[in-house]
Design a protein around this motif. Sequence first.
Motif, PDB file in Angstrom:
ATOM      1  N   UNK A   1       0.888  -1.051   0.065  1.00  0.00           N
ATOM      2  CA  UNK A   1      -0.182   0.208  -0.028  1.00  0.00           C
ATOM      3  C   UNK A   1       1.001   1.052  -0.223  1.00  0.00           C
ATOM      4  N   UNK A   2       1.822   1.050   0.776  1.00  0.00           N
ATOM      5  CA  UNK A   2       2.711   2.575   0.898  1.00  0.00           C
ATOM      6  C   UNK A   2       3.326   2.681  -0.558  1.00  0.00           C
ATOM      7  N   UNK A   3       3.799   1.377  -1.050  1.00  0.00           N
ATOM      8  CA  UNK A   3       4.733   1.443  -2.180  1.00  0.00           C
ATOM      9  C   UNK A   3       3.668   2.163  -3.427  1.00  0.00           C
ATOM     10  N   UNK A   4       2.550   1.735  -3.362  1.00  0.00           N
ATOM     11  CA  UNK A   4       1.646   2.148  -4.366  1.00  0.00           C
ATOM     12  C   UNK A   4       1.331   3.689  -4.090  1.00  0.00           C
ATOM     13  N   UNK A   5       1.359   4.063  -2.902  1.00  0.00           N
ATOM     14  CA  UNK A   5       1.050   5.575  -2.513  1.00  0.00           C
ATOM     15  C   UNK A   5       2.293   6.365  -3.133  1.00  0.00           C
ATOM     16  N   UNK A   6       3.387   5.934  -2.910  1.00  0.00           N
ATOM     17  CA  UNK A   6       4.717   6.452  -3.322  1.00  0.00           C
ATOM     18  C   UNK A   6       4.832   6.601  -4.994  1.00  0.00           C
TER      19      UNK A   6
END
Length: 143
Positions: free
Chosen positions: A124-129
């Motif tokens: 989820x964090x990678x997608x956000x970045x």
Amino acid sequence: MNIGKLIEDRPSSDIITVGIDQPVRDAVAILASKRIGALPVMDGDTVAGIFSERDVIYRLADEGQSCLDRVVGDVMTAPAITIDRQTDILDALGLMSKRRIRHLPVLDGQRMCGFISIGDLVQGRLNEIQREASEMRAYIQTA
């Protein structure tokens, strides 16, 4: 991004759980057949704890295979550390890191509405970045 956004497309009916009175042998079979590392342990509609691969390993080391005949409630990690839908992904990652855990039940009031792993949070964090980087590139190109 918060946890609610991360789990919004996941129906809570898809969460695989185990009952507090189920034999450890059955819970181990679920972990193996579903290729997952942990299960929320339910006592009725309440999250009573977490049953994980670590729980099995520690009990096997201490008791041998006789632990497989015990009930999940005797060997689970309790109480469960939980979060709610409004928890930020980075806060959840920090909690997991601090408490050295890899899974968190997500509660909506007292009802479990999700079950996330550290892998879910990292993805989820990678997608956000990636989304932020894409927006930044688009902004720079139009400036």
